[in-house]
Design a protein around this motif. Structure first.
Motif, PDB file in Angstrom:
ATOM      1  N   HIS A 107       0.827  -1.208   0.000  1.00 48.06           N
ATOM      2  CA  HIS A 107       0.000   0.000   0.000  1.00 48.06           C
ATOM      3  C   HIS A 107       0.859   1.256   0.000  1.00 48.06           C
ATOM      4  O   HIS A 107       1.827   1.353   0.754  1.00 48.06           O
ATOM      5  N   ASP A 108       0.487   2.212  -0.822  1.00 40.93           N
ATOM      6  CA  ASP A 108       1.249   3.456  -0.960  1.00 40.93           C
ATOM      7  C   ASP A 108       1.403   4.204   0.356  1.00 40.93           C
ATOM      8  O   ASP A 108       2.411   4.870   0.576  1.00 40.93           O
ATOM      9  N   ASP A 109       0.383   4.120   1.197  1.00 36.39           N
ATOM     10  CA  ASP A 109       0.360   4.946   2.406  1.00 36.39           C
ATOM     11  C   ASP A 109       0.720   4.179   3.680  1.00 36.39           C
ATOM     12  O   ASP A 109       0.516   4.684   4.773  1.00 36.39           O
ATOM     13  N   ALA A 110       1.252   2.990   3.529  1.00 40.29           N
ATOM     14  CA  ALA A 110       1.666   2.210   4.699  1.00 40.29           C
ATOM     15  C   ALA A 110       3.045   2.666   5.164  1.00 40.29           C
ATOM     16  O   ALA A 110       3.963   2.812   4.355  1.00 40.29           O
ATOM     17  N   ALA A 111       3.175   2.867   6.469  1.00 37.57           N
ATOM     18  CA  ALA A 111       4.452   3.292   7.063  1.00 37.57           C
ATOM     19  C   ALA A 111       4.697   2.434   8.300  1.00 37.57           C
ATOM     20  O   ALA A 111       4.597   2.913   9.427  1.00 37.57           O
ATOM     21  N   PRO A 112       4.998   1.163   8.086  1.00 37.36           N
ATOM     22  CA  PRO A 112       5.111   0.238   9.225  1.00 37.36           C
ATOM     23  C   PRO A 112       6.230   0.605  10.188  1.00 37.36           C
ATOM     24  O   PRO A 112       7.257   1.182   9.794  1.00 37.36           O
ATOM     25  N   TYR A 113       6.005   0.248  11.446  1.00 31.63           N
ATOM     26  CA  TYR A 113       7.024   0.509  12.468  1.00 31.63           C
ATOM     27  C   TYR A 113       7.268  -0.739  13.311  1.00 31.63           C
ATOM     28  O   TYR A 113       7.360  -0.687  14.538  1.00 31.63           O
ATOM     29  N   TYR A 114       7.361  -1.875  12.621  1.00 29.91           N
ATOM     30  CA  TYR A 114       7.760  -3.116  13.269  1.00 29.91           C
ATOM     31  C   TYR A 114       8.847  -3.762  12.434  1.00 29.91           C
ATOM     32  O   TYR A 114       8.853  -3.667  11.215  1.00 29.91           O
ATOM     33  N   ALA A 115       9.770  -4.444  13.113  1.00 32.01           N
ATOM     34  CA  ALA A 115      11.006  -4.900  12.468  1.00 32.01           C
ATOM     35  C   ALA A 115      10.765  -5.895  11.344  1.00 32.01           C
ATOM     36  O   ALA A 115      11.481  -5.885  10.333  1.00 32.01           O
ATOM     37  N   ASN A 116       9.739  -6.737  11.493  1.00 33.17           N
ATOM     38  CA  ASN A 116       9.517  -7.777  10.485  1.00 33.17           C
ATOM     39  C   ASN A 116       9.169  -7.226   9.106  1.00 33.17           C
ATOM     40  O   ASN A 116       9.247  -7.949   8.116  1.00 33.17           O
ATOM     41  N   ALA A 117       8.787  -5.973   9.051  1.00 30.51           N
ATOM     42  CA  ALA A 117       8.419  -5.372   7.765  1.00 30.51           C
ATOM     43  C   ALA A 117       9.641  -4.954   6.959  1.00 30.51           C
ATOM     44  O   ALA A 117       9.516  -4.640   5.777  1.00 30.51           O
ATOM     45  N   TYR A 118      10.803  -4.933   7.596  1.00 36.00           N
ATOM     46  CA  TYR A 118      11.996  -4.364   6.953  1.00 36.00           C
ATOM     47  C   TYR A 118      13.044  -5.442   6.696  1.00 36.00           C
ATOM     48  O   TYR A 118      13.433  -6.168   7.616  1.00 36.00           O
ATOM     49  N   TYR A 119      13.485  -5.502   5.437  1.00 40.60           N
ATOM     50  CA  TYR A 119      14.450  -6.519   5.053  1.00 40.60           C
ATOM     51  C   TYR A 119      15.790  -5.938   4.631  1.00 40.60           C
ATOM     52  O   TYR A 119      16.777  -6.658   4.559  1.00 40.60           O
ATOM     53  N   ASP A 120      15.810  -4.662   4.344  1.00 44.14           N
ATOM     54  CA  ASP A 120      17.045  -4.028   3.890  1.00 44.14           C
ATOM     55  C   ASP A 120      17.432  -2.938   4.872  1.00 44.14           C
ATOM     56  O   ASP A 120      16.603  -2.080   5.211  1.00 44.14           O
ATOM     57  N   TRP A 121      18.700  -2.974   5.283  1.00 36.88           N
ATOM     58  CA  TRP A 121      19.164  -2.072   6.339  1.00 36.88           C
ATOM     59  C   TRP A 121      20.488  -1.441   5.941  1.00 36.88           C
ATOM     60  O   TRP A 121      21.324  -2.056   5.286  1.00 36.88           O
ATOM     61  N   GLY A 122      20.694  -0.217   6.392  1.00 36.09           N
ATOM     62  CA  GLY A 122      21.991   0.411   6.229  1.00 36.09           C
ATOM     63  C   GLY A 122      22.883   0.081   7.414  1.00 36.09           C
ATOM     64  O   GLY A 122      22.457  -0.547   8.384  1.00 36.09           O
ATOM     65  N   ARG A 123      24.125   0.529   7.336  1.00 35.21           N
ATOM     66  CA  ARG A 123      25.090   0.218   8.392  1.00 35.21           C
ATOM     67  C   ARG A 123      25.040   1.209   9.545  1.00 35.21           C
ATOM     68  O   ARG A 123      25.543   0.918  10.630  1.00 35.21           O
ATOM     69  N   GLY A 124      24.483   2.368   9.294  1.00 44.96           N
ATOM     70  CA  GLY A 124      24.290   3.313  10.376  1.00 44.96           C
ATOM     71  C   GLY A 124      25.299   4.446  10.400  1.00 44.96           C
ATOM     72  O   GLY A 124      26.364   4.380   9.792  1.00 44.96           O
ATOM     73  N   THR A 125      24.926   5.494  11.122  1.00 49.15           N
ATOM     74  CA  THR A 125      25.793   6.644  11.334  1.00 49.15           C
ATOM     75  C   THR A 125      25.670   7.059  12.801  1.00 49.15           C
ATOM     76  O   THR A 125      24.575   7.084  13.355  1.00 49.15           O
ATOM     77  N   GLN A 126      26.805   7.366  13.408  1.00 44.82           N
ATOM     78  CA  GLN A 126      26.825   7.673  14.833  1.00 44.82           C
ATOM     79  C   GLN A 126      26.386   9.112  15.088  1.00 44.82           C
ATOM     80  O   GLN A 126      26.873  10.050  14.444  1.00 44.82           O
ATOM     81  N   VAL A 127      25.488   9.264  16.034  1.00 43.11           N
ATOM     82  CA  VAL A 127      25.076  10.584  16.518  1.00 43.11           C
ATOM     83  C   VAL A 127      25.422  10.651  17.999  1.00 43.11           C
ATOM     84  O   VAL A 127      24.994   9.793  18.772  1.00 43.11           O
ATOM     85  N   THR A 128      26.200  11.647  18.366  1.00 45.45           N
ATOM     86  CA  THR A 128      26.577  11.822  19.758  1.00 45.45           C
ATOM     87  C   THR A 128      26.169  13.220  20.203  1.00 45.45           C
ATOM     88  O   THR A 128      26.547  14.214  19.573  1.00 45.45           O
ATOM     89  N   VAL A 129      25.383  13.278  21.257  1.00 43.78           N
ATOM     90  CA  VAL A 129      24.911  14.556  21.782  1.00 43.78           C
ATOM     91  C   VAL A 129      25.566  14.787  23.131  1.00 43.78           C
ATOM     92  O   VAL A 129      25.376  14.005  24.062  1.00 43.78           O
TER      93      VAL A 129
END
Length: 127
Positions: A103-125
């Protein structure tokens, strides 16, 4: 499979702002809902924000509501996370993820919906 590369992390003082970027390649960007997550060593990875394929639907975790904005630029195949009023508790590795939704308007927020991930970037506050 879509490849994801995050950038924009760094060291910022409490109260400051930062914008993260996640560039996607390899598959049509428009096929994917996108998400930003963060993880602190020793803790579970948590969703920060998600955005639908259409861009019309967004979701934000309670700890960041009102302080972050997720957006996407189809021309640049990039999703952004604008963060302001940063707190030391926001310190984490921030990653983006892609979900091939029906669906065009689906914005899931559970891990099982996501199969592709980046390596990440560090944020330090710093306080």
């Amino acid at each position: 499979q879509v490849q994801l590369v995050e950038s924009g992390g760094g060291l910022v003082q409490a109260g400051g702002s930062l914008t993260l970027s996640c560039a996607a390649s390899g598959r049509p960007f428009s096929d994917y809902a996108m998400a930003w997550l963060r993880q602190v060593p020793g803790k579970e990875r948590e969703f920060v924000a998600t955005i639908s394929r259409s861009g019309r639907t967004t979701w934000y975790a309670d700890p960041v509501k009102g302080r972050v904005t997720i957006s996407r630029d189809s021309a640049k195949n990039t999703v952004y996370l604008q963060m302001s009023s940063l707190k030391p508790d926001d310190t984490a590795v921030y990653s983006c993820a892609a979900s091939r939704t029906i669906h065009d308007d689906a914005a899931p927020y559970y891990a099982n919906a996501y199969y592709d991930w980046g390596r990440g970037t560090q944020v330090t506050v710093s306080s």
